[in-house]
Design a protein around this motif. Structure first.
Motif, short mmCIF file in Angstrom:
data_model
loop_
_atom_site.label_atom_id
_atom_site.label_comp_id
_atom_site.label_asym_id
_atom_site.label_seq_id
_atom_site.Cartn_x
_atom_site.Cartn_y
_atom_site.Cartn_z
N UNK A 134 -14.53 -2.62 -4.03
CA UNK A 134 -13.29 -2.92 -4.73
C UNK A 134 -13.55 -3.90 -5.86
N UNK A 135 -12.73 -3.84 -6.90
CA UNK A 135 -12.82 -4.83 -7.95
C UNK A 135 -11.93 -6.03 -7.61
N UNK A 136 -10.67 -5.76 -7.30
CA UNK A 136 -9.72 -6.86 -7.08
C UNK A 136 -8.99 -6.71 -5.75
N UNK A 137 -8.39 -7.82 -5.31
CA UNK A 137 -7.64 -7.84 -4.06
C UNK A 137 -6.17 -7.46 -4.30
N UNK A 138 -5.33 -7.68 -3.30
CA UNK A 138 -3.92 -7.26 -3.38
C UNK A 138 -3.11 -8.10 -4.37
N UNK A 139 -3.68 -9.23 -4.81
CA UNK A 139 -3.00 -10.04 -5.83
C UNK A 139 -3.71 -9.93 -7.18
N UNK A 140 -4.52 -8.91 -7.32
CA UNK A 140 -5.22 -8.63 -8.57
C UNK A 140 -6.21 -9.73 -8.94
N UNK A 141 -6.77 -10.38 -7.92
CA UNK A 141 -7.83 -11.36 -8.17
C UNK A 141 -9.17 -10.71 -7.82
N UNK A 142 -10.17 -11.03 -8.61
CA UNK A 142 -11.50 -10.52 -8.31
C UNK A 142 -11.98 -11.07 -6.98
N UNK A 190 3.07 -5.54 4.56
CA UNK A 190 3.26 -6.33 5.77
C UNK A 190 3.78 -5.41 6.88
N UNK A 191 3.71 -5.87 8.14
CA UNK A 191 4.17 -5.02 9.25
C UNK A 191 5.62 -4.56 9.08
N UNK A 192 6.46 -5.37 8.39
CA UNK A 192 7.86 -4.97 8.21
C UNK A 192 8.06 -4.05 7.00
N UNK A 193 6.96 -3.65 6.37
CA UNK A 193 7.07 -2.70 5.27
C UNK A 193 7.18 -3.33 3.89
N UNK A 194 7.33 -4.68 3.86
CA UNK A 194 7.42 -5.33 2.56
C UNK A 194 6.04 -5.45 1.93
N UNK A 195 6.02 -5.61 0.60
CA UNK A 195 4.76 -5.78 -0.11
C UNK A 195 4.34 -7.24 -0.05
N UNK A 196 3.11 -7.51 0.37
CA UNK A 196 2.62 -8.88 0.43
C UNK A 196 2.39 -9.40 -0.98
N UNK A 197 2.87 -10.63 -1.24
CA UNK A 197 2.66 -11.25 -2.55
C UNK A 197 1.87 -12.55 -2.41
N UNK A 198 1.53 -12.90 -1.19
CA UNK A 198 0.68 -14.07 -0.95
C UNK A 198 -0.04 -13.86 0.37
N UNK A 220 -2.02 -0.32 6.01
CA UNK A 220 -1.94 -1.67 5.48
C UNK A 220 -2.03 -1.69 3.95
N UNK A 221 -2.85 -0.82 3.39
CA UNK A 221 -3.07 -0.83 1.95
C UNK A 221 -2.76 0.53 1.34
N UNK A 222 -2.27 0.48 0.11
CA UNK A 222 -2.07 1.71 -0.63
C UNK A 222 -2.43 1.47 -2.09
N UNK A 223 -3.18 2.37 -2.66
CA UNK A 223 -3.54 2.25 -4.07
C UNK A 223 -2.38 2.74 -4.93
N UNK A 224 -2.00 1.93 -5.91
CA UNK A 224 -0.88 2.29 -6.79
C UNK A 224 -1.21 1.86 -8.21
N UNK A 225 -0.35 2.29 -9.14
CA UNK A 225 -0.43 1.74 -10.49
C UNK A 225 0.31 0.40 -10.48
N UNK A 226 0.05 -0.42 -11.48
CA UNK A 226 0.66 -1.76 -11.53
C UNK A 226 2.18 -1.68 -11.57
N UNK A 227 2.72 -0.71 -12.32
CA UNK A 227 4.17 -0.63 -12.48
C UNK A 227 4.86 -0.28 -11.15
N UNK A 228 4.29 0.64 -10.41
CA UNK A 228 4.90 1.01 -9.12
C UNK A 228 4.85 -0.17 -8.15
#
Ligand code: ZN
Length: 193
Positions: free
Chosen positions: A115-123, A157-165, A176-184
């Motif tokens: 992978x290049x970046x994590x779920x918060x778009x950090x390398x 997250x387990x409740x279906x929300x997108x993790x932001x931290x 747990x993870x899904x690849x998407x475009x930034x806009x989605x």
């Protein structure tokens, strides 16, 4: 000199399958492959590398603090034509330096998939070092549900929300993870506020 390669892609872009297909192709040509993976990728709980489409192979686990160049010199020198690494984002930066040293001085190509970046778009630290050192950088593409190129790894997250931290490394499967475009991804985050 041989090159250090970084082949990166989002989750679900078949990186592991590509790594295993590449391994198979080398073996078919009579070449000796050293397959390695970092210990942080314990999703499989063992030393096997498994792809979602069913390919599988045994890898040597590299632990934190391991000197890969030393392990190579002690156990693999003269017996390895190519090194293939899966989940390379989880290597320590100094371990990427060691792989680069092997490519440079031992003339053994090193193919790193990850992978290049994590779920918060950090390398990831290992990916940062790969981007700095690799002589060849290529993207393994996959698409978002909207049809655009997927570039981000959305953590749910387990409740279906997108993790932001949260922690950079949380191992998880397809749920747990899904690849998407930034806009989605951003659309989902805005909807949950
Ligand atoms: Zn999209």
């Amino acid at each position: 000199m041989a090159k250090l390669y970084f082949k990166y892609g989002a989750m679900g872009s078949s990186k592991t399958a590509q790594a295993l297909i590449t391994r198979f192709n080398y073996i078919e040509m009579g070449m000796r492959v050293w397959l390695i993976k970092p210990s942080k990728d314990t999703r499989d709980g063992d030393s096997s590398v498994k792809s979602r489409i069913g390919l599988e192979a045994e890898a040597q686990i590299i632990y934190e603090g391991d000197d890969i160049a030393r392990i190579f010199n002690d156990t693999r020198k003269g017996e390895t034509d190519v090194i293939i690494a899966d989940e390379a984002q989880f290597f320590e930066p100094c371990q990427i330096d060691q792989l680069h040293e092997i490519a440079t001085w031992e003339d053994v190509p090193v193919l790193c998939f990850g992978l290049r970046t994590d779920f918060m778009l950090r390398l990831f630290p290992g990916s940062r070092r790969l981007l700095e050192l690799a002589e060849s950088i290529t993207e393994i593409k996959t698409i978002c549900r909207c049809g655009s190129k997927a570039t981000v790894n959305v953590r749910f997250l387990p409740d279906g929300r997108v993790a932001t931290e949260g922690e950079q490394i949380v191992l998880g499967g397809n749920e747990t993870y899904k690849a998407m475009c930034y806009k989605c991804m951003q659309t989902l985050i805005r909807q949950q506020k």
